[in-house]
Design an enzyme around this catalytic site. Structure first.
Site, PDB file in Angstrom:
ATOM      1  N   SER A   1       0.853  -1.181   0.000  1.00  0.00           N
ATOM      2  CA  SER A   1       0.000   0.000   0.000  1.00  0.00           C
ATOM      3  C   SER A   1       0.901   1.247   0.000  1.00  0.00           C
ATOM      4  CB  SER A   1      -0.925  -0.032   1.205  1.00  0.00           C
ATOM      5  OG  SER A   1      -1.869   1.014   1.105  1.00  0.00           O
TER       6      SER A   1
ATOM      7  N   ASP B   1       0.983   5.702   1.563  1.00  0.00           N
ATOM      8  CA  ASP B   1       0.291   6.763   2.310  1.00  0.00           C
ATOM      9  C   ASP B   1      -0.368   7.747   1.348  1.00  0.00           C
ATOM     10  OD1 ASP B   1       1.058   5.965   5.034  1.00  0.00           O
ATOM     11  OD2 ASP B   1       3.061   6.251   4.231  1.00  0.00           O
TER      12      ASP B   1
ATOM     13  N   GLY C   1       6.017   4.868   4.038  1.00  0.00           N
ATOM     14  CA  GLY C   1       6.840   4.919   5.246  1.00  0.00           C
ATOM     15  C   GLY C   1       6.110   5.406   6.477  1.00  0.00           C
TER      16      GLY C   1
ATOM     17  N   GLY D   1       4.408   3.698   8.257  1.00  0.00           N
ATOM     18  CA  GLY D   1       4.639   2.647   9.258  1.00  0.00           C
ATOM     19  C   GLY D   1       6.120   2.424   9.531  1.00  0.00           C
TER      20      GLY D   1
ATOM     21  N   GLU E   1      10.935  -1.936   2.169  1.00  0.00           N
ATOM     22  CA  GLU E   1       9.941  -1.868   1.091  1.00  0.00           C
ATOM     23  C   GLU E   1      10.610  -1.437  -0.216  1.00  0.00           C
ATOM     24  OE1 GLU E   1       6.069  -0.783   3.890  1.00  0.00           O
ATOM     25  OE2 GLU E   1       7.106   0.836   2.874  1.00  0.00           O
TER      26      GLU E   1
ATOM     27  N   LYS F   1      -6.321   7.984  -0.336  1.00  0.00           N
ATOM     28  CA  LYS F   1      -4.883   8.186  -0.550  1.00  0.00           C
ATOM     29  C   LYS F   1      -4.522   8.554  -1.987  1.00  0.00           C
ATOM     30  CE  LYS F   1      -3.632   4.809   2.966  1.00  0.00           C
ATOM     31  NZ  LYS F   1      -3.233   3.421   3.151  1.00  0.00           N
TER      32      LYS F   1
HETATM   33  C1  5RP Z   1       4.592   1.374   5.687  1.00  0.00           C
HETATM   34  C2  5RP Z   1       3.910   1.894   4.480  1.00  0.00           C
HETATM   35  C3  5RP Z   1       2.459   1.610   4.307  1.00  0.00           C
HETATM   36  O1  5RP Z   1       2.245   1.064   3.055  1.00  0.00           O
HETATM   37  C4  5RP Z   1       1.685   2.897   4.428  1.00  0.00           C
HETATM   38  O2  5RP Z   1       2.034   3.546   5.639  1.00  0.00           O
HETATM   39  C5  5RP Z   1       0.177   2.654   4.379  1.00  0.00           C
HETATM   40  O3  5RP Z   1      -0.226   1.987   5.534  1.00  0.00           O
HETATM   41  P1  5RP Z   1      -1.738   1.620   5.844  1.00  0.00           P
HETATM   42  O4  5RP Z   1      -2.125   0.503   4.937  1.00  0.00           O
HETATM   43  O5  5RP Z   1      -1.736   1.224   7.308  1.00  0.00           O
HETATM   44  O6  5RP Z   1      -2.573   2.858   5.614  1.00  0.00           O
HETATM   45  O7  5RP Z   1       4.493   2.524   3.644  1.00  0.00           O
HETATM   46  O8  5RP Z   1       5.937   1.755   5.744  1.00  0.00           O
END
Ligand code: 5RP
Length: 217
Positions: A81, A83, A94, A96, A102, A120
């Site tokens: 996925s 942000d 990033g 997360g 990644e 998004k």
């Molecule tokens: C983690 C990421 C995720 O893909 C991004 O933060 C989206 O997360 P979510 O699915 O919880 O909205 O890049 O490093």
């Protein structure tokens, strides 16, 4: 509501899994839903390369074999996925904190399938902060460089990456040329990687809306 959209896009991604393949797997809440969906067809795949300790834990929960990237030359597909995704399929990732692994997996994958809910997918990057993974001894020097670019660095408190590093979230950056900005930030000593995924962007994008999933290529 958002969870329902994340689940539906995660389910739609199953149509893109090649049989007998090893799949690159991202991180985050959307990917948690995806791993659950993947478990329903796990007998048709060989396993997965994980981009984070937490995704590895979820893969283990569903008995999906986790494979070391060092045993492979390439991957058919990477599913993750983001942000933010803009209309050029460039991403900010990033949130997360798993951006470095990644990016590594994305770089060796023939296809990057990005799965997001509608919130998004935007025409141009907005004010979502850009994360950078930073070697701990360089947090101050990197912060100074970020300020020179016009950004406002914010140290992510109580967070250590899977690689033992820090995250600085950059606010207020004016992103005129995302491809060049990614290269420029990557070159700052002490930065391991930046959450702009513009040089290696998504090849295929699935966006979930209330009335269905849209495919964008
Ligand atoms: C983690 C990421 C995720 O893909 C991004 O933060 C989206 O997360 P979510 O699915 O919880 O909205 O890049 O490093």
């Amino acid at each position: 509501m958002l969870d329902a959209l994340k689940k539906s896009v995660a389910r739609a991604a199953l149509d893109y899994i090649p049989k007998n393949s090893i799949i690159g797997i991202g991180s985050g809440s959307t990917i948690k839903f995806f791993i659950k969906e993947l478990s329903t067809i796990s007998r048709y795949i060989k396993g997965a390369v994980s981009s984070s300790c937490i995704s590895e834990k979820w893969l283990n929960t569903y008995n999906i074999p986790v494979i070391d990237l060092n045993t492979l030359d390439s991957l058919d597909i990477y599913i993750d996925s983001a942000d933010r995704v803009n209309y050029s399929m460039e991403m900010i990732k990033g949130g997360g904190g798993a951006l470095t692994r990644e990016k590594i997996i994305a770089s060796v994958s023939k296809k990057f399938l990005c799965i997001v809910d509608k919130s998004k997918y935007i025409p141009k990057f907005d004010n979502f902060p850009i994360p950078v993974e930073v070697i701990p001894m360089a947090t101050r020097s990197v912060s100074r460089e970020i300020k020179k670019l016009g950004g406002i660095p914010q140290y992510r408190k109580n967070f250590i990456t899977d690689n033992g590093n820090n995250i600085i979230d950059i606010y207020n950056l004016c992103i005129k040329n995302p491809v060049n900005l990614e290269k420029h930030i990557n070159n700052i000593p002490g930065i391991v990687s930046v959450g702009l995924f513009c040089n290696r962007k998504a090849d295929l994008l699935l966006v979930s809306y209330i009335d269905g999933v849209k495919i964008i290529s």
